[in-house]
Design an enzyme around this catalytic site. Structure first.
Site, PDB file in Angstrom:
ATOM      1  N   HIS A 357       0.786  -1.236   0.000  1.00  0.00           N
ATOM      2  CA  HIS A 357       0.000   0.000   0.000  1.00  0.00           C
ATOM      3  C   HIS A 357       0.811   1.275   0.000  1.00  0.00           C
ATOM      4  CE1 HIS A 357      -4.200  -1.279   0.414  1.00  0.00           C
ATOM      5  NE2 HIS A 357      -3.697  -2.352   0.985  1.00  0.00           N
ATOM      6  N   LYS A 545      -9.193  14.190   3.875  1.00  0.00           N
ATOM      7  CA  LYS A 545      -8.342  12.995   3.942  1.00  0.00           C
ATOM      8  C   LYS A 545      -7.451  13.164   5.153  1.00  0.00           C
ATOM      9  CE  LYS A 545      -6.798  14.030  -0.282  1.00  0.00           C
ATOM     10  NZ  LYS A 545      -6.773  12.768  -1.018  1.00  0.00           N
ATOM     11  N   ARG A 546      -6.682  12.111   5.502  1.00  0.00           N
ATOM     12  CA  ARG A 546      -5.738  12.273   6.600  1.00  0.00           C
ATOM     13  C   ARG A 546      -4.798  13.453   6.318  1.00  0.00           C
ATOM     14  NH1 ARG A 546      -5.686   8.261  10.733  1.00  0.00           N
ATOM     15  NH2 ARG A 546      -3.920   9.490  11.450  1.00  0.00           N
ATOM     16  N   LYS A 551       0.422  14.489   1.325  1.00  0.00           N
ATOM     17  CA  LYS A 551      -0.886  14.805   0.735  1.00  0.00           C
ATOM     18  C   LYS A 551      -1.023  16.308   0.447  1.00  0.00           C
ATOM     19  CE  LYS A 551      -3.380  10.833   2.786  1.00  0.00           C
ATOM     20  NZ  LYS A 551      -4.124  10.180   1.691  1.00  0.00           N
ATOM     21  N   THR A 653      -8.436   6.626  -2.690  1.00  0.00           N
ATOM     22  CA  THR A 653      -9.789   6.145  -2.988  1.00  0.00           C
ATOM     23  C   THR A 653     -10.781   7.290  -2.825  1.00  0.00           C
ATOM     24  OG1 THR A 653      -9.920   5.359  -0.710  1.00  0.00           O
ATOM     25  CG2 THR A 653      -9.473   3.708  -2.423  1.00  0.00           C
ATOM     26  N   LYS A 657     -14.406   8.419  -4.961  1.00  0.00           N
ATOM     27  CA  LYS A 657     -15.721   8.761  -4.386  1.00  0.00           C
ATOM     28  C   LYS A 657     -16.197  10.102  -4.928  1.00  0.00           C
ATOM     29  CE  LYS A 657     -14.033   6.690  -0.097  1.00  0.00           C
ATOM     30  NZ  LYS A 657     -13.409   7.095   1.197  1.00  0.00           N
TER      31      LYS A 657
HETATM   32  C1  LIG Z   1     -12.131   7.209   1.517  1.00  0.00           C
HETATM   33  C2  LIG Z   1     -11.709   7.629   2.853  1.00  0.00           C
HETATM   34  C3  LIG Z   1     -10.363   7.893   3.102  1.00  0.00           C
HETATM   35  C4  LIG Z   1      -9.290   7.824   2.024  1.00  0.00           C
HETATM   36  O1  LIG Z   1      -9.189   9.070   1.390  1.00  0.00           O
HETATM   37  P1  LIG Z   1      -7.922   9.442   0.472  1.00  0.00           P
HETATM   38  O2  LIG Z   1      -8.316  10.750  -0.114  1.00  0.00           O
HETATM   39  O3  LIG Z   1      -7.820   8.364  -0.562  1.00  0.00           O
HETATM   40  O4  LIG Z   1      -6.750   9.524   1.348  1.00  0.00           O
HETATM   41  C5  LIG Z   1      -9.991   8.292   4.374  1.00  0.00           C
HETATM   42  N1  LIG Z   1     -10.900   8.415   5.363  1.00  0.00           N
HETATM   43  C6  LIG Z   1     -12.214   8.175   5.151  1.00  0.00           C
HETATM   44  C7  LIG Z   1     -13.166   8.334   6.281  1.00  0.00           C
HETATM   45  C8  LIG Z   1     -12.663   7.770   3.905  1.00  0.00           C
HETATM   46  O5  LIG Z   1     -13.963   7.527   3.722  1.00  0.00           O
END
Ligand SMILES: *Cc1c(COP(=O)(O)O)cnc(C)c1O
Length: 813
Positions: A357, A545-546, A551, A653, A657
């Site tokens: 990952h 995101k985190r 990032k 991911t 979305k």
């Molecule tokens: C999808 C999701 C992530 C991953 O987000 P990235 O933008 O790919 O880092 C992190 N936290 C939550 C709650 C999510 O639903």
């Protein structure tokens, strides 16, 4: 099962009475939630039982997805959806004066994960069940999941997550399936009945008790199992107790149970503590013991039966956290089942497959040899033997090439390298997006790829379109179904039929109205939570995101600061109003990430309270990012910020979305953004910045000097200086670490290098948004070409290409 609204209403009211002895009027929203969920569970339980029974009699191959994290979020809504009961319940409840959404909101998120990796595992469970694949999850039932984040005075404050406070209706404790996991002690080998037996003595036993959560497939009868292990103990120190030392009497019990107490809140950064290694072995050992027990019941318990275990069982390890599965399966097959090394080894590597990952060097897991040896003595013996045999094979192929052998060894420099163990012990190694898989083959695991060329493959991530489109954005789902029929729900590739509506003015108007309604819903939430009014006619520009240096929330924030400067300089600056929305948690010990949160909040304070900018821009940081908050935010986004340093984000991911919900991506050529761009076409996405090759070349050969950027552009110099100049209302050294990360460490993540291209990309977004027909066409095309990023596609690729499992159609009982 209730099929009509009337049947449902009656069953629901009866359930309230039998559970709580209450009428509808007397019951609280919590009781109503419990009654509805319990009702659902009864329907699910019948199918669950049938699924297990039919799996047993069919003797088909089963796959087990081992993951330290499953970020499930809430289950009521998705279970209703997958059972196709949403409409009946919604209408029935409406007639009783209840809003289903209020009931859903009662459920605590199951936050048993940090971010993308844990959410991926949850999406895969949904897809496996919905594709009728016999696939199950194995993980840890953390007593405390991901911490709850509060923002106080701009700072992140962490509160313990107490998701089990009101009980968890979806789980079933299976006390009779408990197993023992052994820690510490010593192991000696002794000849017994003509073969070597491993005798483990003076170990500390921890009882592992499974809690099973049903995973409901959509529009089929499959209900798979997520088995979460909890550390428990009946240990009670009677001698201390009888001496009156009551505290000491329970101390030991609690120390044994500590194993499953907390989720480590680190994302893409391994926690090196002993307890973390203990957690890893705890769930791997418990999970494998229970799988082998079940296998023996179904397929026979002679050594010759167990030597064929890979024909009926596939074990997948989500990152290296469960990599001890390699040595633990070896232990079980040899020590418990009597197989010889060679037989056990052939069965083991053919059973296991591994997903990598991350290529962030600091995120590659390694454990000190002394720790593994003391905590897991038998694991260490087996890993050492695997390593010796592997190094011997390397020596045969590359005689004299000491350097290569040292680089590839599982044990070297006093550490056990978990990725090496995972690669050597698996028949398949995959990355999670094309670019990431290529970097694995050519850089990070290049020598392993040369040695095992056929093991390496790519499986681009996906997300479940059921939760992230159909359930999170029901108005959009209805509009899609009205236009192209409902086939896309089962076959998300059919979303491409929307393409022909991209330029249809009536469709554009509808899609815009749906977005507007979702923005209003989010604006109301922001108002309620933060007493902040945002302009629903502004562009909702979202980065959630985190919080992590790679990032690059910093890039986004510095661009906002630059935009603010430009508006201050020229109050007439002609831009579309924009609302910049952030959310995300920082690891507790990640100092820089925490300062980035404070920085964004400080910017918000300045900008949102400056009348001189005429409300053109606003900044919002929403606290406590979680799955349920993501479901609220993402459908309301116009712009999706996916701006990681190229090569550093394995896939992402979140990007998928947003695309599914019709947001336009501003992004780098990183992870799955590249494939998103290929699917949707360059005219429907805004790409900027360095490529992965350029970044990797800088890392390898140097040639980047941040001071060239800093001195070369006055806009850059201004914002960088403003971080520490006292321009922002914060203590003078508050943001030193951010400034330091840019100028002192030569801007490791190329924030300033990409700054001007990013600002230009944002201007492009501005111009595109002003051409509404063009913008709406982009939105429609993003939805239309998102089908490839449904996890159904990903999971069927795993099933065919790696696990070799096929669907088992569960007949109704
Ligand atoms: C999808 C999701 C992530 C991953 O987000 P990235 O933008 O790919 O880092 C992190 N936290 C939550 C709650 C999510 O639903």
């Amino acid at each position: 099962m209730f099929i009509s609204k009337e049947e449902f209403k009656q069953a629901f009211i009866e359930k309230l009475q039998t559970l709580f002895g209450q009428s509808l009027d007397e019951s609280s929203i919590n009781d109503k939630y419990t009654a509805l969920s319990t009702l659902l569970r009864e329907t699910i339980s019948k199918r669950w039982y049938e699924t297990n029974r039919q799996y047993r009699v069919s003797k088909e191959k089963q796959v087990y997805y081992f993951s330290m994290e499953f970020l499930l979020g809430r289950l009521l809504g998705s279970n209703l959806f997958n059972l196709d009961l949403t409409k009946v319940c919604q209408q029935g409840l409406n007639e009783l004066g209840i809003d289903l959404a209020d009931m859903e909101a009662v459920e605590h998120d199951a936050g048993l994960g940090n971010g993308g990796l844990g959410r991926l595992a949850a999406c895969f469970l949904d897809s496996m069940a919905s594709l009728q694949l016999p696939g199950h999850g194995t993980g840890i039932r953390y007593r405390h999941g991901m911490f709850e984040q509060k923002i106080i005075d701009g700072y992140q404050i962490e509160l313990p997550d107490n998701w089990l406070r009101d009980g968890y209706v979806w789980e079933t404790r299976k006390a009779d399936r408990a197993v023992t996991v052994k820690f510490g002690g010593s192991v000696r080998l002794e000849e017994q009945a003509g073969r070597l037996a491993a005798i483990h003595e003076n170990y500390e036993p921890v009882l592992a008790v499974p809690y099973d959560v049903p995973i409901v497939g959509a529009n089929c009868n499959s209900v798979n199992t997520l088995r979460l292990w909890s550390a428990e103990n009946n240990y009670f120190d009677f001698s201390s107790f009888s001496k009156g030392d009551f505290l000491k009497a329970v101390e030991k019990k609690y120390s044994l149970e500590a194993t499953s107490q907390i989720l480590y809140p680190d994302d893409n950064y391994p926690e090196g503590r002993t307890l973390r290694l203990k957690q890893q072995y705890f769930f791997v050992s418990a999970g494998l013991q229970s799988i082998v027990r079940r296998y023996k019941r179904t397929h026979g318990s002679k050594p010759a039966d167990l030597a064929k275990i890979h024909k009926k069982i596939a074990i997948h390890i989500n990152d290296t956290h469960p990599a001890l599965a390699v040595s633990e399966l070896m232990r079980i097959l040899m020590d418990e089942e009597g197989l010889g090394w060679d037989e056990a080894w052939t069965a083991t590597w053919q059973t296991i497959s591994y997903t990598n990952h991350t290529i962030l060097p600091e995120a590659l897991e390694k454990w000190p040899v002394e720790l593994v040896e003391t905590l897991l003595p038998r694991m260490y013996m087996i890993i050492r033997e695997i390593n010796e045999r592997f190094c011997a094979a390397l020596w045969e192929k590359y005689p004299g090439d000491w350097e290569r052998i040292r680089d590839m060894a599982i044990i070297s420099d006093g550490y056990v390298h978990m990725a090496h163990l995972a690669v050597v012990g698996s028949h398949s190694v995959n990355g999670v997006a094309e670019v990431h898989s290529n970097i694995l083959k050519t850089e990070v695991l290049a020598s392993f790829h040369q040695f095992y060329p056929h093991r390496f493959n790519n499986k681009t991530n996906g997300v479940t379109h059921r939760r992230w489109l159909a359930k999170a954005n029901p108005e959009l789902a209805a509009l899609i179904s009205e236009s192209i029929g409902e086939g896309w729900l089962a076959h998300p590739g059919e979303l491409s039929n929307l393409h022909r509506y991209a330029h249809d003015p009536a469709f554009q108007a509808s899609i815009r109205a749906v977005k507007q309604a979702n923005k209003e819903r989010l604006a109301r939430y922001i108002k309620d939570k933060m007493c902040l009014t945002v302009d629903i006619n502004s562009i909702f520009d979202v980065q959630v995101k985190r919080i992590h240096a790679y990032k690059r929330q910093t890039l986004n924030a510095l661009h906002i600061l630059d935009l603010y400067n430009r508006i201050k300089e020229n109050p007439g600056l002609d831009i579309e109003p924009r609302t910049f929305i952030f959310a995300g948690k920082a690891a507790t010990g990640y100092y820089l990430a925490k300062r980035i949160i404070k920085f964004i909040n400080t910017l918000a304070q300045v900008i949102n309270n400056d009348p001189a900018i005429g409300g053109k821009i606003k900044v919002v940081f929403l606290e406590n990012y979680s799955v349920s908050l993501a479901e609220l935010i993402i459908p309301a986004a116009d712009v999706s910020e996916q701006i990681s340093t190229a090569s550093r984000e394995a896939s992402g991911t979140g990007n998928m979305k947003f695309m599914m919900n019709g947001a336009v991506t501003v992004g780098t050529l990183d992870g799955a953004n590249i494939e998103i761009s290929q699917e949707v076409g360059g005219e429907n996405i805004v790409i900027f910045g360095l490529t992965a090759d350029e970044v990797l070349n800088y890392y390898k050969y140097g040639g980047y000097n941040v001071l060239d950027e800093y001195h070369g552009n006055s806009r850059i110099k201004t914002v960088v200086d403003q971080i520490v100049s006292g321009f922002l209302p914060a203590s003078p050294d508050e943001f030193d670490s951010i400034h330091h990360s840019l100028l002192r460490t030569n801007d490791e993540y190329f924030v300033l290098k990409d700054f001007i291209p990013y600002a230009a990309a944002q201007e492009k977004i501005n111009a595109l948004y002003r051409e509404q027909p063009r913008w709406q066409a982009m939105a429609v095309n993003n939805i239309a070409f998102s089908g490839r990023f449904a996890s159904d596609r990903t999971v069927s690729e795993y099933a065919i290409g790696i696990w070799r499992v096929k669907p088992v159609v569960i007949r109704e009982a």
